[in-house]
Design an enzyme around this catalytic site. Structure first.
Site, PDB file in Angstrom:
ATOM      1  N   SER A  54     -36.581   4.996 -51.245  1.00  0.00           N
ATOM      2  CA  SER A  54     -36.051   4.508 -52.522  1.00  0.00           C
ATOM      3  C   SER A  54     -36.958   3.412 -53.079  1.00  0.00           C
ATOM      4  O   SER A  54     -36.814   3.014 -54.236  1.00  0.00           O
ATOM      5  CB  SER A  54     -34.617   3.987 -52.360  1.00  0.00           C
ATOM      6  OG  SER A  54     -34.531   3.086 -51.276  1.00  0.00           O
ATOM      7  N   ASP A  92     -38.534   5.402 -43.687  1.00  0.00           N
ATOM      8  CA  ASP A  92     -38.453   6.779 -44.176  1.00  0.00           C
ATOM      9  C   ASP A  92     -39.805   7.468 -44.101  1.00  0.00           C
ATOM     10  O   ASP A  92     -40.823   6.901 -44.539  1.00  0.00           O
ATOM     11  CB  ASP A  92     -38.033   6.775 -45.662  1.00  0.00           C
ATOM     12  CG  ASP A  92     -36.569   7.109 -45.845  1.00  0.00           C
ATOM     13  OD1 ASP A  92     -35.995   7.821 -44.999  1.00  0.00           O
ATOM     14  OD2 ASP A  92     -35.997   6.649 -46.848  1.00  0.00           O
ATOM     15  N   LYS A 122     -36.999   7.768 -40.211  1.00  0.00           N
ATOM     16  CA  LYS A 122     -35.875   8.561 -40.753  1.00  0.00           C
ATOM     17  C   LYS A 122     -36.454   9.773 -41.457  1.00  0.00           C
ATOM     18  O   LYS A 122     -37.525   9.684 -42.077  1.00  0.00           O
ATOM     19  CB  LYS A 122     -35.026   7.721 -41.714  1.00  0.00           C
ATOM     20  CG  LYS A 122     -33.878   8.528 -42.336  1.00  0.00           C
ATOM     21  CD  LYS A 122     -32.825   7.643 -42.961  1.00  0.00           C
ATOM     22  CE  LYS A 122     -33.123   7.181 -44.383  1.00  0.00           C
ATOM     23  NZ  LYS A 122     -33.296   8.271 -45.374  1.00  0.00           N
ATOM     24  N   GLU A 124     -35.296  13.491 -43.678  1.00  0.00           N
ATOM     25  CA  GLU A 124     -34.227  14.200 -44.396  1.00  0.00           C
ATOM     26  C   GLU A 124     -34.205  15.681 -44.008  1.00  0.00           C
ATOM     27  O   GLU A 124     -35.261  16.325 -43.964  1.00  0.00           O
ATOM     28  CB  GLU A 124     -34.450  14.102 -45.916  1.00  0.00           C
ATOM     29  CG  GLU A 124     -34.244  12.704 -46.467  1.00  0.00           C
ATOM     30  CD  GLU A 124     -34.389  12.638 -47.992  1.00  0.00           C
ATOM     31  OE1 GLU A 124     -34.454  13.692 -48.663  1.00  0.00           O
ATOM     32  OE2 GLU A 124     -34.437  11.506 -48.512  1.00  0.00           O
ATOM     33  N   GLU A 191     -25.102  11.008 -46.861  1.00  0.00           N
ATOM     34  CA  GLU A 191     -25.124  10.459 -48.220  1.00  0.00           C
ATOM     35  C   GLU A 191     -24.278  11.303 -49.164  1.00  0.00           C
ATOM     36  O   GLU A 191     -24.454  12.528 -49.256  1.00  0.00           O
ATOM     37  CB  GLU A 191     -26.588  10.390 -48.721  1.00  0.00           C
ATOM     38  CG  GLU A 191     -26.691   9.787 -50.115  1.00  0.00           C
ATOM     39  CD  GLU A 191     -28.102   9.369 -50.510  1.00  0.00           C
ATOM     40  OE1 GLU A 191     -29.026   9.448 -49.670  1.00  0.00           O
ATOM     41  OE2 GLU A 191     -28.261   8.974 -51.679  1.00  0.00           O
TER      42      GLU A 191
END
Ligand code: KIV
Length: 273
Positions: A54, A92, A122, A124, A191
């Site tokens: 982000s 991330d 991390k 996704e 999320e």
């Protein structure tokens, strides 16, 4: 457990997080991307700092998280690690550095761990990225999973609406969560999914499940620091609780400074040599 620089504080580890889940203590997590903010967040005793991609939105002003590079993430993460004594720092893996190529996933993760000294990465996705997860784990690098709304896949979905509202999607999410736990992920982010589904996943999994827009039935919460402080003002989803409006305070302080400069009130006699 790794020791750190001062006050005999010990850094939070993945084992500490697991014992928090085991005894029902909720885990606190926030993002940070730079030294000064990370120092403030760490000194408040947050459990986990996420150097999230982000940063692409918050730090660089991109519309999506896709453009941020591995080099940029490493720059942000190294700054955050230098500021922290206590929090576990998770970084991330940015878009394009792990999907479809597990060797590249390992290489990207090793760069993050070597060049930033962070504690974990991390990533996704679910079953489709398991090969990458396994290869990263094989190098002894702790991996946090991320399911539900996965912003790096925004072009596939086209919107940021709540995910896993259909039975089919919810079942896939549950299967993916189990697959990530079985692979050896130390924790999972969920999320923007229905609270009942998130609570079910948290109760079925033994690893900590941390939510953002996933209700209170999970093992911890994460928010983007700039959103909860009111620095980013245009973003206001239902799940976001604003703890301050620092954005307004900064603008007001800057306005006062401009007035003082123009009126020659600043600097005064005491503020010069
Ligand atoms: O990049 C990020 O900030 C994140 C959080 C929203 C979990 O992934």
């Amino acid at each position: 457990m790794s020791t750190v620089k001062n006050d005999n504080i010990r850094r939070v580890t993945v084992h500490v997080l697991q014992s928090m889940k085991n005894r029902g203590e909720k885990i606190s997590m926030l993002t940070a991307y730079d030294y000064s903010m990370a120092k403030l967040v760490d000194s408040a005793n947050i459990d986990i700092i996420l150097v999230g991609d982000s940063a692409a939105n918050v730090m660089a002003g991109y519309e999506t998280t896709l453009p941020i590079t591995l080099d940029a993430m490493i720059y942000h993460a190294a700054s955050v690690v230098r500021a922290t004594d206590r929090a576990l720092v998770v970084v991330d893996l940015p878009f394009g550095t792990y999907q479809g190529n597990s060797k590249e996933a390992l290489h990207s993760s090793i760069r993050i761990m070597k060049e930033t000294e962070a504690n974990a990465v991390k990533i996704e996705g679910g079953k489709e990225i398991l090969e990458s997860v396994n290869r990263i784990l094989s190098a002894g690098i702790p991996v946090m999973g991320h399911l539900g709304l996965t912003p790096q896949s925004i072009n596939k979905f086209g919107t940021y609406v709540v995910r896993a509202t259909s039975e089919e999607e919810a079942n896939k999410l549950i299967e993916d969560a189990h697959a990530l736990e079985d692979a050896g992920c130390f924790a999972l982010i969920l999320e923007k999914i229905p609270a009942t589904l998130a609570a079910r996943v948290a109760s079925e999994l033994s690893i900590p499940v941390i939510g953002i827009g996933a209700g209170g039935g999970v093992d911890g919460q994460v928010l983007v620091l700039h959103d909860m402080l009111g620095i980013t003002q245009e973003f206001s989803p239902r799940f976001l609780r604003r703890y301050h409006s620092i954005g307004n305070e900064i603008t007001n302080a800057v306005r006062k400074y401009i007035v003082d400069v123009k009126s020659q009130d600043f600097p005064n006699e005491k503020e010069q040599y």
